[in-house]
Enzyme design. Structure first.
Site, mmCIF file in Angstrom:
data_model
loop_
_atom_site.group_PDB
_atom_site.id
_atom_site.type_symbol
_atom_site.label_atom_id
_atom_site.label_comp_id
_atom_site.label_asym_id
_atom_site.label_seq_id
_atom_site.Cartn_x
_atom_site.Cartn_y
_atom_site.Cartn_z
ATOM 1 C CG ASN A 131 -7.387 2.388 8.939
ATOM 2 O OD1 ASN A 131 -7.215 2.915 7.850
ATOM 3 N ND2 ASN A 131 -6.634 1.399 9.370
ATOM 4 N N GLY A 207 -6.478 -0.583 2.185
ATOM 5 C CA GLY A 207 -7.883 -0.873 2.463
ATOM 6 C C GLY A 207 -8.078 -2.359 2.660
ATOM 7 C CB THR A 209 -7.685 -8.629 1.849
ATOM 8 O OG1 THR A 209 -6.771 -8.303 2.905
ATOM 9 C CG2 THR A 209 -7.065 -9.694 0.964
ATOM 10 C CB VAL A 211 -11.485 -3.103 -2.197
ATOM 11 C CG1 VAL A 211 -11.274 -1.974 -3.198
ATOM 12 C CG2 VAL A 211 -12.951 -3.173 -1.800
ATOM 13 N N GLY A 212 -8.597 -4.547 -2.447
ATOM 14 C CA GLY A 212 -7.196 -4.481 -2.877
ATOM 15 C C GLY A 212 -6.885 -5.501 -3.958
ATOM 16 C CD GLU A 229 1.378 -1.244 3.237
ATOM 17 O OE1 GLU A 229 1.181 -2.267 3.923
ATOM 18 O OE2 GLU A 229 2.511 -0.841 2.932
ATOM 19 C CB CYS A 263 -3.846 -2.657 8.851
ATOM 20 S SG CYS A 263 -2.756 -1.257 8.798
ATOM 21 C CD GLU A 437 2.235 2.629 1.825
ATOM 22 O OE1 GLU A 437 1.504 2.180 2.708
ATOM 23 O OE2 GLU A 437 1.934 3.607 1.109
HETATM 24 O O1 TXE Z 1 -12.439 -0.480 2.828
HETATM 25 P P1 TXE Z 1 -12.387 -0.503 1.251
HETATM 26 P P2 TXE Z 1 -13.555 0.130 3.736
HETATM 27 C C1 TXE Z 1 -10.983 -3.510 6.121
HETATM 28 C C2 TXE Z 1 -11.748 -3.521 7.404
HETATM 29 C C3 TXE Z 1 -12.965 -2.731 7.066
HETATM 30 C C4 TXE Z 1 -13.212 -3.149 5.648
HETATM 31 C C5 TXE Z 1 -13.982 -2.202 4.816
HETATM 32 O O2 TXE Z 1 -12.037 -4.838 7.761
HETATM 33 O O3 TXE Z 1 -14.045 -3.024 7.865
HETATM 34 O O4 TXE Z 1 -11.914 -3.285 5.119
HETATM 35 O O5 TXE Z 1 -13.431 -0.881 4.934
HETATM 36 C C6 TXE Z 1 -11.757 2.748 -2.049
HETATM 37 N N1 TXE Z 1 -11.765 0.610 -6.696
HETATM 38 N N2 TXE Z 1 -9.975 -2.469 6.085
HETATM 39 O O6 TXE Z 1 -14.943 0.029 3.235
HETATM 40 O O7 TXE Z 1 -13.749 -0.718 0.724
HETATM 41 C C7 TXE Z 1 -12.637 3.313 -0.957
HETATM 42 O O8 TXE Z 1 -13.419 4.392 -1.438
HETATM 43 C C8 TXE Z 1 -10.903 1.507 -6.162
HETATM 44 C C9 TXE Z 1 -8.692 -2.887 6.467
HETATM 45 O O9 TXE Z 1 -13.080 1.490 4.020
HETATM 46 O O10 TXE Z 1 -11.295 -1.423 0.890
HETATM 47 C C10 TXE Z 1 -11.603 3.742 0.074
HETATM 48 O O11 TXE Z 1 -11.037 4.998 -0.309
HETATM 49 N N3 TXE Z 1 -11.034 1.982 -4.922
HETATM 50 C C11 TXE Z 1 -7.629 -1.915 6.159
HETATM 51 C C12 TXE Z 1 -10.547 2.647 -0.033
HETATM 52 O O12 TXE Z 1 -10.718 2.085 -1.328
HETATM 53 C C13 TXE Z 1 -12.052 1.527 -4.172
HETATM 54 C C14 TXE Z 1 -7.989 -0.472 6.171
HETATM 55 C C15 TXE Z 1 -10.690 1.537 1.001
HETATM 56 O O13 TXE Z 1 -12.001 1.002 0.896
HETATM 57 C C16 TXE Z 1 -12.980 0.585 -4.671
HETATM 58 C C17 TXE Z 1 -9.333 -0.211 5.760
HETATM 59 C C18 TXE Z 1 -12.800 0.122 -5.991
HETATM 60 N N4 TXE Z 1 -13.613 -0.783 -6.532
HETATM 61 C C19 TXE Z 1 -10.269 -1.193 5.741
HETATM 62 N N5 TXE Z 1 -13.871 0.318 -3.699
HETATM 63 C C20 TXE Z 1 -6.465 -2.139 7.060
HETATM 64 N N6 TXE Z 1 -6.301 -3.357 7.573
HETATM 65 O O14 TXE Z 1 -5.710 -1.211 7.292
HETATM 66 C C21 TXE Z 1 -13.540 1.051 -2.637
HETATM 67 N N7 TXE Z 1 -12.434 1.790 -2.912
#
Ligand code: TXE
Length: 457
Positions: A131, A207, A209, A211-212, A229, A263, A437
């Protein structure tokens, strides 16, 4: 070598093929980072500061190029993209002031001298979403480098181009090769390797919640500190005593900026019941007047969503929703942008139990809900798993203070929607994250405290 295709979301046309880095290659990058980090941490603090200032200057000289790249890769309006690229330079400049200021303490003891040192972790892994590709990356790499760490950065698959360019600019600025490496590829391979590799000593993840939470669990197994975050469902609380014109005029920007893929998006507008109708009357022209279209134009306020599949997800939130009114967006018969992933700004009248009142949409959809009084407003604002940002509109100072203390969010603003200033702390409570951060202490967050006692007897 396996690759993936980067797409321009405003046109759906391919831009470039990018490598999917294999695990062995990620390991080689980490090994090189580990090696170079020792030298980087060993140089004089002023030399580290100078190197980061040079990096900042080179980024400043490339603001326009980086901004244009972000317009193509992410569909951000050009004015926003310029702000983002300049922000990276400012973040670097700010943390370039940190190396000489990472002072420890001298603690009174008997029989000797006791001092503390802020030691860098070593190699820091930074995982970034799509984003805000440049800015979020800089919040990690600038303070991490300032504190004497090496950085490996994984951009999102959808938006790697500005991160790759920043890696090149670091070399142009004279940073040693391998100190700041951008590693493209998938989250499950590159991101997971940052989590599992024993030589990556801290992980910063931004990213979803979901995956985080996984990343944090993996880091826990390695006893590795992690900053998270994550998502948000922030409230924009409008009291009857607020400047309603100002609150309504600013509400669309607070949620539709970056097509709602933020976010901190104020994606719930909570309005005191006595002014609910009046507020909606004022909101409607502001939403209809929000300019959506060609991201290359300086007059554009909102671009497309990031991908076709994300648009499908966002559309899903409108099923059964009570849509009050919508803005505009390029349609499928538009010659230049008909294939882009557009979504018109949308205002939904929601009830408290509705899915749209609780879940993060991450698109240009805002839910409006009425509340009864101050206590009800705080309860409703807190009625979500998230706690990232929020805004409070009132002319009553005491109420502003009470509500700001009552809302469980990391970043709040009164009579404005500001969330991010690089010199103030940023981060979420509850399911929105762990750690902070930016702000004055961020470089210290990339260090471990070492205590040394020197006997004098
Ligand atoms: O996020 P991901 P995505 C939310 C928002 C969005 C959804 C999916 O709702 O539609 O998440 O977005 C890496 N181990 N937000 O698919 O999957 C991935 O390659 C380690 C909210 O982008 O969480 C990318 O670089 N890393 C948020 C990063 O993690 C992994 C901002 C984020 O991916 C991984 C973004 C793993 N197993 C998305 N899987 C906000 N609120 O700011 C993926 N990644």
């Amino acid at each position: 070598m396996s690759t993936f295709t980067v797409i321009n979301p405003a046109t759906a046309r391919p831009i470039r093929e990018i490598a999917r880095t294999a695990v062995e290659d990620v390991d080689a990058v980490i090994a090189r980072a580990k090696h170079i980090q020792r030298a980087w941490a060993g140089i004089a603090p002023v030399a580290r500061a100078d190197a980061l200032r040079r990096f900042a200057r080179v980024v400043e000289e490339h603001v326009e190029e980086l901004a244009q790249l972000e317009v193509r890769n992410s569909g951000h309006p050009i004015e926003s993209a310029r702000w983002e690229a300049s922000h990276v330079a400012q973040v670097l400049n700010f943390y370039a002031g940190a190396p000489e200021r990472l002072s420890g303490q001298q603690i009174p003891v008997s029989g000797g001298l006791d001092v503390t040192f802020h030691e860098p972790y070593g190699v820091v892994g930074i995982i970034v979403p799509w984003n805000f590709p440049m800015t979020i990356a800089s919040w990690g790499f600038a303070p991490a480098l300032a504190a004497g760490n090496a950085v490996v950065l994984k951009p999102a698959e959808l938006t790697p181009l500005t991160a790759i360019r920043l890696g090149e600019l670091a070399l142009e600025a004279g940073l040693p090769e391998g100190l700041f490496s951008v590693v493209t590829g998938s989250g499950s391979v590159v991101g997971q390797r940052f989590v599992s590799h024993p030589d990556v000593r801290k992980v910063v993840f931004t990213g979803s919640t979901e995956v985080g939470t996984d990343v944090a669990a993996g880091c826990a197994r390695e006893l590795k500190p992690v900053t998270l975050e994550l998502g948000g469902k922030s409230a924009n609380i409008v009291f009857a005593d607020a400047d309603l014109e100002k609150a309504a005029a600013s509400a669309p920007g607070a949620v539709f900026d970056n097509a709602g893929q933020d976010c901190c998006a104020r994606s719930r507008i909570l309005v005191e019941r006595s002014v609910y109708d009046r507020f909606l009357e004022l909101l409607e022209p502001a939403v209809r007047g929000f300019t959506v279209g060609d991201p290359a134009l300086e007059t554009t306020q909102m671009g497309p969503l990031i991908s076709a599949s994300h648009r499908t997800t966002v559309e899903g939130f409108l099923e059964g929703a009570n849509v009050a009114f919508r803005g505009s967006a390029p349609s499928s018969d538009d010659a230049a942008f008909g294939d882009g992933f557009w979504f018109a700004p949308t205002v939904v009248l929601a009830d408290r139990g509705d899915r749209i009142a609780h879940e993060e949409v991450f698109g240009p959809v805002v839910a409006v809900l009425p509340f009864d009084d101050e206590t009800d407003a705080v309860r409703l604002a807190n009625d979500t798993i998230y706690g990232l940002a929020g805004s409070i509109w009132t002319e009553n100072l005491g109420r502003a203070v009470r509500v700001a203390r009552g809302v469980k969010s990391g970043v709040l603003s009164v009579n404005s929607h500001s969330s991010v200033r690089y010199w103030t702390p940023f981060g979420g409570m509850k399911a929105s994250g762990l750690g902070r951060e930016l702000g004055p202490d961020a470089a210290e967050h990339f260090t471990e405290t070492k205590n040394v006692f020197f006997a004098t007897d």
